[in-house]
Design a protein around this motif. Structure first.
Motif, mmCIF file in Angstrom:
data_model
loop_
_atom_site.group_PDB
_atom_site.id
_atom_site.type_symbol
_atom_site.label_atom_id
_atom_site.label_comp_id
_atom_site.label_asym_id
_atom_site.label_seq_id
_atom_site.Cartn_x
_atom_site.Cartn_y
_atom_site.Cartn_z
ATOM 1 N N ASN A 196 0.853 -1.325 -0.058
ATOM 2 C CA ASN A 196 0.090 -0.060 -0.120
ATOM 3 C C ASN A 196 0.765 1.257 0.077
ATOM 4 O O ASN A 196 2.008 1.168 0.590
ATOM 5 C CB ASN A 196 -1.128 0.063 1.057
ATOM 6 N N GLN A 239 -12.460 2.846 -5.154
ATOM 7 C CA GLN A 239 -13.061 2.336 -4.101
ATOM 8 C C GLN A 239 -13.872 3.621 -3.547
ATOM 9 O O GLN A 239 -13.721 4.771 -3.807
ATOM 10 C CB GLN A 239 -12.082 1.651 -2.948
ATOM 11 N N ARG A 247 -9.541 6.349 -2.216
ATOM 12 C CA ARG A 247 -8.725 5.236 -1.994
ATOM 13 C C ARG A 247 -9.229 4.426 -3.389
ATOM 14 O O ARG A 247 -10.215 4.588 -3.988
ATOM 15 C CB ARG A 247 -9.152 4.211 -0.812
ATOM 16 N N TYR A 249 -7.395 1.044 -6.192
ATOM 17 C CA TYR A 249 -6.362 0.053 -6.255
ATOM 18 C C TYR A 249 -5.680 0.136 -7.678
ATOM 19 O O TYR A 249 -6.269 0.474 -8.821
ATOM 20 C CB TYR A 249 -6.992 -1.378 -6.230
ATOM 21 N N HIS A 259 -1.161 -2.301 -6.016
ATOM 22 C CA HIS A 259 -0.807 -1.469 -4.893
ATOM 23 C C HIS A 259 -2.181 -0.452 -4.335
ATOM 24 O O HIS A 259 -2.933 -0.161 -5.047
ATOM 25 C CB HIS A 259 0.201 -0.355 -4.948
ATOM 26 N N SER A 260 -2.712 -0.669 -3.127
ATOM 27 C CA SER A 260 -3.461 0.043 -2.574
ATOM 28 C C SER A 260 -3.076 1.284 -2.378
ATOM 29 O O SER A 260 -1.950 1.660 -1.631
ATOM 30 C CB SER A 260 -4.254 -0.528 -1.350
#
Length: 461
Positions: A196, A239, A247, A249, A259-260
């Motif tokens: 992340n 998201q 947020r 991805y 990766h977040s």
């Protein structure tokens, strides 16, 4: 460091501690005698008043609890702020004055017995690395399965991440004065299957802290729309937007992994206040602040120092952290509808506890992962004794630290860069952590393993 043990007497009704039985008895007579817990609204009322605790009053109480419940769902993924989750029920989200009162409610109302806890907590994944029998196999497992792949894959990954960050800076709706990068990718604790990246973007465009509060959601919405319309859109999975973070991805290196990302705007006033390191005046303002949203914005500015604290660890310690995070990910059952309000500790909490145990072993450069992991698991089994602090950013005589230390609830792991934040408070399932740790120590990996130098201190655990 470990706190000095002192005999205390605990009130099972409200969770307060007292230095003697006499003090506990006086407290109980003064505060609780003749009172009972109402099972409907969870309030403590006089016995004779229970019949007058009307249905209408219960409905009001339940509506209030429902509101708290929804607020908790929105806050539960907050990265930097403890929201008192430790005293909330895992099954119905009611909140209590102490962990003891919450646990009593769970047993009485939901039948949350030791057997039920074991059933709902543990779920070792098939072919768990805990079934390995030699330390050498664990070393190979960490090297081949946990460490990020190097070479062309790493170079392509770095290029992609820097590319999307540069693009975000270009399309960000406000002028950016500075940027802080965080997350496991930046700290060097990412694994092959999870990484992340946190970005805190400071801007002078915010006229004040209040302006930052009100403007940030609009800024994030505009940024999200720009990302969706960009050439990167095929590699992004957006998201749900949170109040102060966006947020998504991000898939890189031909979609083989990703990766977040968390994007968080922040007022430049904080960057200026902390330009030479955390200041006592900053901590005082943070400590006195009673607005959860403002606290969130304050603590975003400390991300740089959280990253530096973990990043300073040796590569072997980072592998150790990867191993503990993998254990955490593969040993616990997923929450169900029945216990959907269970909150496990954050990965940052696991990182700090792992670093602390390594420091107790006098910071060995090379060490056995099996010995290190055994030490962390033994510590987790007695979570009520955990008391961990550091003094690199604030001194033991600092007023705020002393106040936090005096009112500590266990487990107590004070953020090394934020003396107002016990990182353990975001979890309400430390008894489950202890249970899974005990079960893990019974696995083949630890059969016949005894403490060796420099881990002999674990014999006292």
């Amino acid at each position: 460091m470990w706190g000095v043990k002192q005999k205390s007497y605990n009130c099972e009704r409200c969770g307060n501690d007292f230095v003697s039985r006499a003090a506990l008895r006086y407290h109980f007579h003064a505060k609780h005698l003749g009172k009972v817990h109402c099972e409907t609204c969870s309030a403590e009322i006089l016995c004779e008043a229970s019949s007058r605790d009307s249905e209408a009053e219960h409905e009001v109480a339940l509506v209030n609890h429902q509101r708290i419940c929804w607020n908790m769902i929105l806050r539960r993924e907050t990265k930097f702020v403890a929201m008192g989750t430790a005293t909330s029920c895992r099954m119905c989200c009611k909140r209590f004055g102490s962990v003891h009162a919450r646990e009593h409610h769970e047993k009485q109302k939901h039948g949350f017995t030791a057997n039920k806890r074991a059933q709902m907590a543990t779920n070792f994944k098939p072919a768990s690395f805990l079934e390995y029998t030699t330390p050498m196999e664990i070393n190979t497992f960490v090297k081949e399965k946990l460490r990020p792949i190097l070479g062309p894959v790493k170079l392509a990954c770095t290029s992609d991440i820097e590319g999307i960050i540069t693009f975000i800076k270009e399309i960000f709706p406000l002028p950016i004065t500075s940027i802080i990068k965080g997350g496991s990718y930046v700290k060097g604790t990412d694994t092959q299957d999870f990484s992340n990246v946190d970005l805190v973007l400071f801007s002078k465009a915010f006229a004040s802290l209040e302006d930052c509060q009100t403007t940030t959601p609009e800024v994030l919405e505009e940024l999200g729309n720009a990302l969706i319309k960009s050439s990167w859109t095929s590699r992004l999975v957006m998201q749900k937007q949170r109040k102060f973070s966006l947020r998504f991805y991000f898939m890189c290196y031909k979609n083989n992994h990703g990766h977040s990302f968390d994007i968080m705007p922040c007022s430049d006033m904080f960057a200026s206040m902390l330009s030479t390191g955390p200041k006592e005046s900053f901590y005082h303002k943070l400590y006195l602040c009673c607005d959860d949203d403002k606290i969130q914005l304050y603590t975003m500015a400390l991300l740089k120092y959280q990253v530096e604290f973990v990043k300073a660890s040796t590569e072997t310690v980072k592998d150790f952290i990867r191993l503990m995070k993998h254990w955490f990910k593969t040993s616990f059952a997923e929450p169900t509808k029945e216990n959907k309000f269970r909150r496990l500790p954050s990965s940052y909490t696991i990182e700090l506890i792992t670093i602390y145990v390594w420091e107790l072993a006098r910071k060995p450069i090379f060490f056995s992962f099996v010995q290190g992991m055994r030490a962390v698991l033994k510590l987790l089994t007695q979570y009520r004794e955990i008391c961990i602090t550091w003094h690199r950013h604030y001194k033991p005589n600092f007023t705020i630290f002393q106040k936090m230390f005096l009112k500590q609830s266990r487990p107590f792991v004070l953020d090394p860069v934020n003396p107002t934040f016990n990182v353990c408070e975001n979890s309400n399932a430390w008894d489950e952590i202890a249970h899974v740790a005990r079960q893990s120590l019974l696995k083949p990996l630890f059969n016949g393993i005894a403490a060796k130098e420099p881990w002999l201190f674990t014999n006292n655990w």
